[in-house]
Enzyme design. Structure first.
Site, short mmCIF file in Angstrom:
data_model
loop_
_atom_site.label_atom_id
_atom_site.label_comp_id
_atom_site.label_asym_id
_atom_site.label_seq_id
_atom_site.Cartn_x
_atom_site.Cartn_y
_atom_site.Cartn_z
N SER A 123 0.84 -1.19 0.00
CA SER A 123 0.00 0.00 0.00
C SER A 123 0.87 1.24 0.00
O SER A 123 1.99 1.24 0.54
CB SER A 123 -0.89 0.01 1.24
OG SER A 123 -1.48 1.27 1.44
N SER A 124 0.35 2.33 -0.56
CA SER A 124 1.10 3.59 -0.58
C SER A 124 1.25 4.21 0.80
O SER A 124 2.07 5.11 0.99
CB SER A 124 0.41 4.58 -1.51
OG SER A 124 -0.90 4.88 -1.03
N CYS A 125 0.49 3.72 1.78
CA CYS A 125 0.58 4.30 3.13
C CYS A 125 1.88 3.93 3.84
O CYS A 125 2.12 4.39 4.95
CB CYS A 125 -0.62 3.88 3.98
SG CYS A 125 -0.54 2.16 4.49
N TYR A 152 -1.33 -0.23 10.28
CA TYR A 152 -1.43 -0.92 9.00
C TYR A 152 -0.16 -0.73 8.18
O TYR A 152 0.37 -1.67 7.59
CB TYR A 152 -2.64 -0.39 8.23
CG TYR A 152 -2.80 -0.95 6.84
CD1 TYR A 152 -3.24 -2.26 6.66
CD2 TYR A 152 -2.54 -0.18 5.71
CE1 TYR A 152 -3.40 -2.79 5.37
CE2 TYR A 152 -2.69 -0.70 4.44
CZ TYR A 152 -3.12 -2.00 4.27
OH TYR A 152 -3.27 -2.51 3.01
N LYS A 156 2.56 -3.46 6.57
CA LYS A 156 2.88 -3.58 5.14
C LYS A 156 4.37 -3.38 4.88
O LYS A 156 4.94 -4.00 3.97
CB LYS A 156 2.05 -2.59 4.32
CG LYS A 156 0.55 -2.74 4.46
CD LYS A 156 0.07 -4.18 4.38
CE LYS A 156 0.10 -4.76 2.99
NZ LYS A 156 -0.47 -6.13 2.93
N HIS A 195 -13.07 2.75 1.89
CA HIS A 195 -12.18 3.84 1.49
C HIS A 195 -13.01 4.98 0.89
O HIS A 195 -14.20 4.85 0.65
CB HIS A 195 -11.15 3.33 0.49
CG HIS A 195 -10.09 2.47 1.10
ND1 HIS A 195 -10.07 1.10 0.98
CD2 HIS A 195 -9.01 2.80 1.85
CE1 HIS A 195 -9.03 0.61 1.63
NE2 HIS A 195 -8.36 1.62 2.17
#
Length: 337
Positions: A123-125, A152, A156, A195
Site C-alpha cells: 500500500s502507498s501508506c 497498517y 505492510k 475507502h
C-alpha cells in the site's frame, strides 16, 4: 476490452511444458479477483484458491498444511485487512495483528514449501507523512508515518522486508508492488469501513436516489489523492511478476526492491466528489465537514521506476468511475449494509 499491458503468451509454462500452479491469497477481494480474471483470460487455469472459511491465513499451522499439500509454483499475496481512515482509527490492533500474521504465515510457509516465486501487494501508506511528492520508492523509512493508519503501514512495511530478507538469505524471488488508492468492481462499499471512493459513490448514489439537495463529505476536501483502477493494478502486478529476474534486479536494490504502481496523476477529494456526483446523477450541493480528519494532504506516487520497465496505467479516472458505478448498481442487492 482494454489491453492488460503485458504479453501473457507462454508465460504460464515452466520447463518441460508443465503448467504453472498459482495460489492467489485473497482471490475474493478486489485485486485478487481481478488478477485471477486476467490469469484465466490468458489461459492460466491452474489457480488454487481458498475462502477465509476454508483457510484462516492468520493460523500458522493451517497455512503450513495448505502450502505443503498444494505446493504452488507461484504465490500472489493479495489478502489483507484493509479499510479507510475510520476503520484504521477504530481497529488499530486488528489492522496490525492480522496483516502481520497473514504476511508472516504466507511468506514463510510458501518458502518452507519450496515456492521460489512470490508477489506481495502492499500500500502507498508505507511512506512517511511528510514525504516529498510524488513519493519515490527510496522515501521508505525516512520519516514518521501518518498516525491514522500507522499500524497498517508498519505491517505492510514488514511484508516488504520479509520478502527482501528471504531473497537475501535464501535466494528466492519474492517481489513487492505498492499500489496507490485502488478502486473498481468488488470494492468495499460499507458506509463506515470503506475507502473514500466507494464511500462517496454510495453516498452520492443514495442522495440522488432519495432526491437530497446536499451531500457533506468528510474533511476539507482539499487533500489530493491518486486513484488506480483495479484492472490496471492486476495488469501491473502480473507485469512485475513476470519480469525477467535480471530486469527486476537492474531496476531495484536488494533492500529497496518494492515497486510503486499508480497513474502519476492526482485529484482533490472535492474534485473527486464532483466527478462522482456527475457519474451518479447527483445535482445538489456538495459541502465539506472540516471537523472530520483529512489524513495526509497529498499522496501521489512516483511511478518512474515501473514506467522505465515498460508499464503504465491505461484507464482514465472518469471512465473507471463509470465502470465501478455500473458494477455497484448491478450488485447493489448483494452489497452488505
Amino acid at each position: 476490452s482494454k489491453s492488460t499491458g503485458w504479453n501473457f503468451q507462454s508465460r504460464s509454462r515452466t520447463k518441460a511444458g508443465t503448467v504453472t500452479k498459482y495460489y492467489i491469497a485473497g482471490h475474493r477481494g478486489m485485486v485478487g479477483s481481478a488478477i485471477a480474471r486476467q490469469l484465466r483470460a490468458a489461459g492460466d487455469t491452474d489457480i488454487v484458491t481458498r475462502t477465509h472459511a476454508e483457510l484462516d491465513l492468520t493460523n500458522q499451522n493451517a497455512v503450513r498444511d495448505f502450502m505443503l499439500a498444494e505446493r504452488p509454483d507461484v504465490v500472489i499475496l493479495a489478502a489483507a485487512k484493509v479499510g479507510g481512515i475510520h476503520a484504521n482509527n477504530t481497529y488499530p490492533a486488528e489492522f496490525i495483528y492480522e496483516n502481520l500474521m497473514i504476511e508472516c504465515n504466507v511468506i514463510h510457509q510458501a518458502f518452507d514449501a519450496g515456492v521460489k516465486k512470490l508477489l506481495q501487494l502492499g500500500s502507498s501508506c508505507i511512506y512517511p507523512k511528510a514525504v516529498p511528492q510524488p513519493m519515490r520508492e527510496d522515501a521508505l523509512l525516512t520519516g514518521t508515518l501518518e498516525p491514522t493508519n500507522e499500524p497498517y503501514a508498519v505491517a505492510k512495511i514488514a511484508g516488504i522486508k520479509l520478502c527482501e530478507s528471504y531473497n537475501r538469505q535464501h535466494g528466492v524471488d519474492y517481489r513487492s508492488v505498492m499500489p496507490t488508492n485502488l478502486y473498481g468492481p468488488r470494492d468495499n462499499f460499507h458506509p463506515d469501513n470503506s475507502h473514500v471512493m466507494p464511500a462517496l459513490i454510495r453516498r452520492f448514489h443514495e442522495a440522488a436516489r432519495d432526491g437530497l439537495d446536499e451531500v457533506v463529505i468528510w474533511g476539507s476536501g482539499a487533500p489530493r489523492r491518486e486513484f488506480l483502477h483495479v484492472d490496471d493494478m492486476a495488469a501491473a502486478s502480473l507485469f512485475v511478476l513476470n519480469l525477467p529476474k535480471q530486469t527486476y534486479a537492474e531496476n531495484t536494490d536488494p533492500m529497496l526492491s518494492h515497486i510503486n504502481v499508480g497513474t502519476g496523476v492526482d485529484v482533490s477529494i472535492f474534485e473527486l466528489a464532483q466527478l462522482i456526483a456527475r457519474v451518479t446523477g447527483f445535482s445538489g450541493k456538495i459541502s465539506t465537514d472540516p471537523t472530520k480528519p483529512d489524513g495526509a494532504m497529498r499522496k501521489l506516487m512516483d511511478v518512474g521506476r515501473l514506467a522505465q520497465m515498460g508499464w503504465s496505467a491505461d484507464i482514465q479516472l472518469e471512465q473507471g468511475l463509470a465502470d465501478t458505478y455500473e458494477w455497484y448498481l448491478t450488485n447493489i442487492e448483494t452489497i452488505r449494509a
